[in-house]
Write a protein that holds these residues in place. Structure first.
Motif, PDB file in Angstrom:
ATOM      1  N   VAL A 299      -6.335   3.891  10.162  1.00 11.04           N
ATOM      2  CA  VAL A 299      -7.305   4.588   9.322  1.00 11.04           C
ATOM      3  C   VAL A 299      -6.604   4.933   8.012  1.00 11.04           C
ATOM      4  N   VAL A 300      -7.199   4.481   6.908  1.00  7.49           N
ATOM      5  CA  VAL A 300      -6.633   4.726   5.582  1.00  7.49           C
ATOM      6  C   VAL A 300      -7.569   5.676   4.842  1.00  7.49           C
ATOM      7  N   LYS A 301      -7.129   6.890   4.586  1.00  4.31           N
ATOM      8  CA  LYS A 301      -7.944   7.858   3.861  1.00  4.31           C
ATOM      9  C   LYS A 301      -7.623   7.738   2.372  1.00  4.31           C
ATOM     10  N   VAL A 302      -8.683   7.645   1.569  1.00  9.70           N
ATOM     11  CA  VAL A 302      -8.488   7.363   0.143  1.00  9.70           C
ATOM     12  C   VAL A 302      -9.350   8.261  -0.733  1.00  9.70           C
TER      13      VAL A 302
ATOM     14  N   GLN B 266      -8.441   2.478  -4.981  1.00  5.70           N
ATOM     15  CA  GLN B 266      -8.489   3.501  -3.938  1.00  5.70           C
ATOM     16  C   GLN B 266      -7.114   4.138  -3.807  1.00  5.70           C
ATOM     17  N   LYS B 267      -7.012   5.390  -4.179  1.00  6.87           N
ATOM     18  CA  LYS B 267      -5.751   6.117  -4.060  1.00  6.87           C
ATOM     19  C   LYS B 267      -5.580   6.611  -2.632  1.00  6.87           C
ATOM     20  N   VAL B 268      -4.499   6.214  -2.003  1.00  5.09           N
ATOM     21  CA  VAL B 268      -4.282   6.547  -0.597  1.00  5.09           C
ATOM     22  C   VAL B 268      -3.731   7.966  -0.472  1.00  5.09           C
TER      23      VAL B 268
ATOM     24  N   THR C  70       0.829  -1.202   0.000  1.00  2.05           N
ATOM     25  CA  THR C  70       0.000   0.000   0.000  1.00  2.05           C
ATOM     26  C   THR C  70       0.865   1.253   0.000  1.00  2.05           C
ATOM     27  N   MET C  71       1.902   1.252   0.809  1.00  3.10           N
ATOM     28  CA  MET C  71       2.783   2.408   0.897  1.00  3.10           C
ATOM     29  C   MET C  71       3.629   2.561  -0.370  1.00  3.10           C
ATOM     30  N   GLU C  72       4.001   1.461  -0.986  1.00  2.00           N
ATOM     31  CA  GLU C  72       4.838   1.520  -2.186  1.00  2.00           C
ATOM     32  C   GLU C  72       4.053   1.965  -3.422  1.00  2.00           C
ATOM     33  N   THR C  73       2.808   1.484  -3.542  1.00  2.00           N
ATOM     34  CA  THR C  73       2.020   1.750  -4.752  1.00  2.00           C
ATOM     35  C   THR C  73       1.107   2.961  -4.626  1.00  2.00           C
ATOM     36  N   GLY C  74       0.777   3.350  -3.398  1.00  2.00           N
ATOM     37  CA  GLY C  74      -0.145   4.458  -3.203  1.00  2.00           C
ATOM     38  C   GLY C  74      -1.599   4.061  -3.374  1.00  2.00           C
ATOM     39  N   GLU C  75      -1.871   2.758  -3.488  1.00  2.67           N
ATOM     40  CA  GLU C  75      -3.230   2.235  -3.570  1.00  2.67           C
ATOM     41  C   GLU C  75      -3.401   1.143  -2.521  1.00  2.67           C
TER      42      GLU C  75
END
Length: 209
Positions: free
Chosen positions: A81-84, A66-68, A39-44
């Motif tokens: 909490v992941v805001k997207v 979902q773009k983080v 998630t951190m590497e791809t931004g999704e």
């Protein structure tokens, strides 16, 4: 950051996915260290499926990625909490959020925005299926010039209603303008969430000149 997260005995941490623009809770999923890293590497968003026991990329098959925009863990560092910025529904049923089945009390907090979401979905359905006799079908069949003309007409009527200090008329004309604006956004393949994201960035001071 990953080393600070307190995963449970199964190596998982609950991830609450939230719309970065509306703050609506979209879903609750689980991450392990690998999915959090991806998630951190791809931004999704990437999650861990407890039933399939494998990683899964949200939107890999549906396109509803979902773009983080940010992630925060709680005070105990055992939940995230992941805001997207969602590119479509979060739920497999095709709804924006998995949390739309009330069973206690009444929540009207998101009603104004939810009606816009519902209208956006109806307009999308009209464009795709073109039911005979529907006004929205008529607009799409006439094309962008007709839609632009209606947006201009409704904007002018909003101005006249406001100038006349007629609140009831202004309500109706503003509603007509919003509807035709949503039709235009659909014709231009632009989601309402994209527009709201601009407003959110401006509110945060990121888009001001």
């Amino acid at each position: 950051m990953i080393d600070e997260v307190k995963f449970d005995e199964k190596g998982l941490v609950p991830a609450i996915v939230q719309d970065a623009t509306t703050y609506e809770v979209l879903t609750l999923a689980y991450m392990n260290k690998d999915s959090l890293q991806k998630t951190m590497e791809t931004g999704e968003t990437w999650f861990y499926s407890r039933s399939r026991q494998e990683l899964w990329h949200k939107g890999a098959t549906s396109g509803n990625t979902q773009k983080v925009t940010s992630m925060q863990f709680d005070c105990d560092k055992d939940a995230i909490v992941v805001k997207v910025e969602p590119a479509g529904p979060a739920c497999h049923r095709g709804t924006k959020s998995c949390f739309d089945e009330p069973f206690y009390g009444e929540d009207n907090a998101s009603l104004p925005y939810s009606i816009l979401q519902q209208l956006e979905q109806v307009i999308a359905d009209r464009e795709q299926n073109r039911p005979e006799g529907a006004y929205t079908t008529y607009l799409f069949e006439k094309g962008v010039d007709k839609i632009l003309k209606k947006v201009g007409e409704e904007a002018a009527e909003v101005i006249i209603a406001a100038k006349n200090r007629d609140k009831e008329e202004l309500q109706w004309e503003a509603a007509d303008l919003l509807y035709h604006l949503l039709v235009l956004l659909r014709e231009q393949e632009l989601a309402l969430d994209d527009v709201l994201s601009v407003l959110a960035r401006r509110h945060e001071g990121k888009g001001k000149e």
